[in-house]
Design an enzyme around this catalytic site. Structure first.
Site, short mmCIF file in Angstrom:
data_model
loop_
_atom_site.label_atom_id
_atom_site.label_comp_id
_atom_site.label_asym_id
_atom_site.label_seq_id
_atom_site.Cartn_x
_atom_site.Cartn_y
_atom_site.Cartn_z
N ASP A 55 132.93 107.31 52.13
CA ASP A 55 133.41 106.94 50.80
C ASP A 55 134.55 105.92 50.91
OD1 ASP A 55 133.97 106.84 48.12
OD2 ASP A 55 134.98 108.78 48.04
N ASP A 57 132.84 100.38 46.38
CA ASP A 57 132.92 101.82 46.63
C ASP A 57 131.57 102.38 47.07
OD1 ASP A 57 133.39 104.52 46.64
OD2 ASP A 57 133.72 104.71 44.49
#
Length: 522
Positions: free
Chosen positions: A105, A299
């Site tokens: 992440d 992201d």
């Protein structure tokens, strides 16, 4: 050039390090040789020596000659996952090592793993079984757009399984309470945040995983990701995803064509700036600040391309208009909100009827490049158990609206090889060599460079900080009261103390409510 063995080649490079005129040759020779066999540690020692030289510290040189190496086969295909459930990598924690899969992440900064059993996962980190685990005890609470977890902070020895010869100590939070965080069948038991310290929880004093990795091993401060999206799996009815993550560099075999870099505007998330959004080659013609309303981040932990409400609404309208000129109809208005799926016959998906969506990013102060996003990226396949028939291919619309800013999520990254060059504060994009679902349909590509006029920073969303202005006003009022007070009356003094306490309390409340919320689409 003589034929050097691996050890002699490294020695040769090190001995010539004091010869600046040969630096470019050395960078090409020492950092792209095949026989280093992915030995990141030895490579990092040479890079560390290079960093101390004034020639190597020149920004233009470092920008034009990124560090590359040909990773060993173990480094490749080290990412796995399922559509909509993210990509994970295997790590080993503790002594003796315990293997866990963690979600990769770039939109958060905490490294956290399950510290107890949960119904959705099959294993967890047994802290009491690790002789090298050290309890720090700090409480950590991380809320996401969907879901949250809480835990306590500790530290332990970490090894990324695809880099088995490198171990280091990192902070790791043990998740003791979780709500809508773990996903049944996802095969990951924690999260590995690659963001900057500013968004680490509970505060920026917590050193993130990759910072510890860089500081303790000396590897270059960069990593790269090739997210390949869904790949075929003959052994399962589920659609699987694969990819490769390179820590400490980039691998030229994972992309074709040049890499185009855009500046990192702010180091918290990987915040960049969008200059324009186009549908079918036609600009939305919106104020560029609208594209970055809130922020724009890259992201990997967010599945979709998320856009501010106005931009999203405009894109949906344009896509629908482009479909009017085809025989394709989309009867479900809820398809555009992601609540319904569309299905076509197996291998008969009309990708070319859908328009290309373009995201324009600055390269320099007077140039830009564009990510041309194929419909194969933003039509996201769903697992077979969601299909209406086994003879159909079903998809969700993977562009969604956002209240917290633009998120260039995994479905965009899957079309490109993405380099997070933290050393030079830039994010790079190149065309990926990953296979696509339909070779006859349009593929995602990078178009550059194009002329850009204006200051790209003017497109950034700048949040109005009302908190400091409020405190300044209060401070002036208090000073005025004190100036008017000729007598040190106790009542006035007590009121001033109460006002002071009130201001402090409001500042704390505002600070807590203004915490950056991590973006996720899990």
């Amino acid at each position: 050039m003589p034929n050097f063995g691996k050890g002699n080649k490294m020695k040769f490079c090190t001995n010539l390090i004091d010869t600046p005129l040969h630096l470019l040759i050395l960078l090409n020779f020492c950092f792209t040789v095949r026989d280093v066999s992915g030995d990141v540690f030895k490579l990092s020692l040479l890079h560390k020596a290079l960093k101390d030289k004034s020639v190597a510290s020149d920004y233009r040189l470092r920008r034009e000659v990124p560090l590359t190496f040909n990773a060993s086969v173990e480094h490749h295909d080290n990412l796995n996952g399922k559509p909509g459930q993210g990509y994970y990598i295997e790590v080993m924690i503790g002594t003796p090592p315990q293997k866990l899969n963690v979600l990769v992440d770039t939109g958060s900064s905490n490294f956290a793993v399950a510290a107890r059993s949960y119904p959705e996962i099959s294993t967890f980190f047994h802290r009491e079984r690790s002789s090298s685990y050290k309890e720090i005890g700090t409480s950590v609470y991380v809320p996401y757009t969907q879901g949250k977890w809480e835990g306590t902070l500790g530290s332990d020895i970490i090894t990324v399984s695809s880099l088995p010869n490198i171990s280091f100590t990192a902070n790791v939070a043990g998740i003791t309470t979780a709500e809508n965080f773990f996903i049944n069948g996802s095969n990951w038991q924690g999260i590995l945040g690659f963001g900057y310290a500013e968004i680490a929880r509970p505060d920026s004093s917590i050193t993130p995983f990759f910072d510890s990795f860089v500081h303790q091993t000396g590897i270059p401060n960069m990593f790269s990701m090739q997210l390949c999206g869904p790949v075929s799996n003959s052994n399962s009815s589920d659609i699987q995803m694969g990819g490769t993550m390179i820590l400490g560099g980039l691998d030229s075999s994972l992309h074709i064509g040049p890499i185009f870099y855009t500046p990192i505007y702010k180091t918290w998330y990987y915040e960049v700036i969008l200059l324009d959004v186009q549908v079918g080659g036609v600009s939305l013609n919106m104020d560029c600040k609208e594209y970055n309303f809130g922020k724009t981040i890259v992201d990997s932990g967010t599945t979709n391309l998320r856009l501010p409400v106005k931009v999203f609404s405009n894109i949906v309208t344009r896509v629908q208009q482009s479909l009017l000129h085809t025989n394709l109809t989309t009867p479900f208005t809820s398809f555009w909100t992601g609540d319904e799926i569309l299905c076509w016959g197996r291998n008969k998906v009309p990708y070319n009827n859908f328009p290309v969506i373009t995201l324009a990013l600055p390269a320099t102060t007077d140039s830009m490049f564009s990510l041309n996003l194929s419909p194969q990226q933003y039509l996201r396949p769903v697992n077979d158990d969601n299909d209406t028939s086994k003879e159909e291919d079903c998809f969700k619309f993977a562009i969604t609206s956002s209240e917290s800013g633009t998120v260039i999520g995994a479905i965009v990254m899957e079309g490109y090889y993405v380099i997070f060059d933290r050393q030079n504060l830039q994010v790079g994009f190149a065309e990926s060599v990953c296979s696509v679902r339909d070779d006859k349909a349009r593929k995602s590509n990078v178009q550059g460079l194009q002329k850009y006029t204006g200051n790209y920073k003017d497109c950034a969303y700048v949040k109005v900080e009302t908190r400091d202005n409020t405190l300044n006003i209060v401070a002036y009022v208090m000073a005025g009261i004190c100036g008017l007070c000729v007598l040190p009356l106790f009542v006035i003094f007590a009121q001033w103390q109460l006002r002071k306490c009130f201001c402090r309390r409001k500042k704390l409340e505002r600070s807590n409510s203004d915490l950056t919320d991590l973006v996720s689409d899990r």
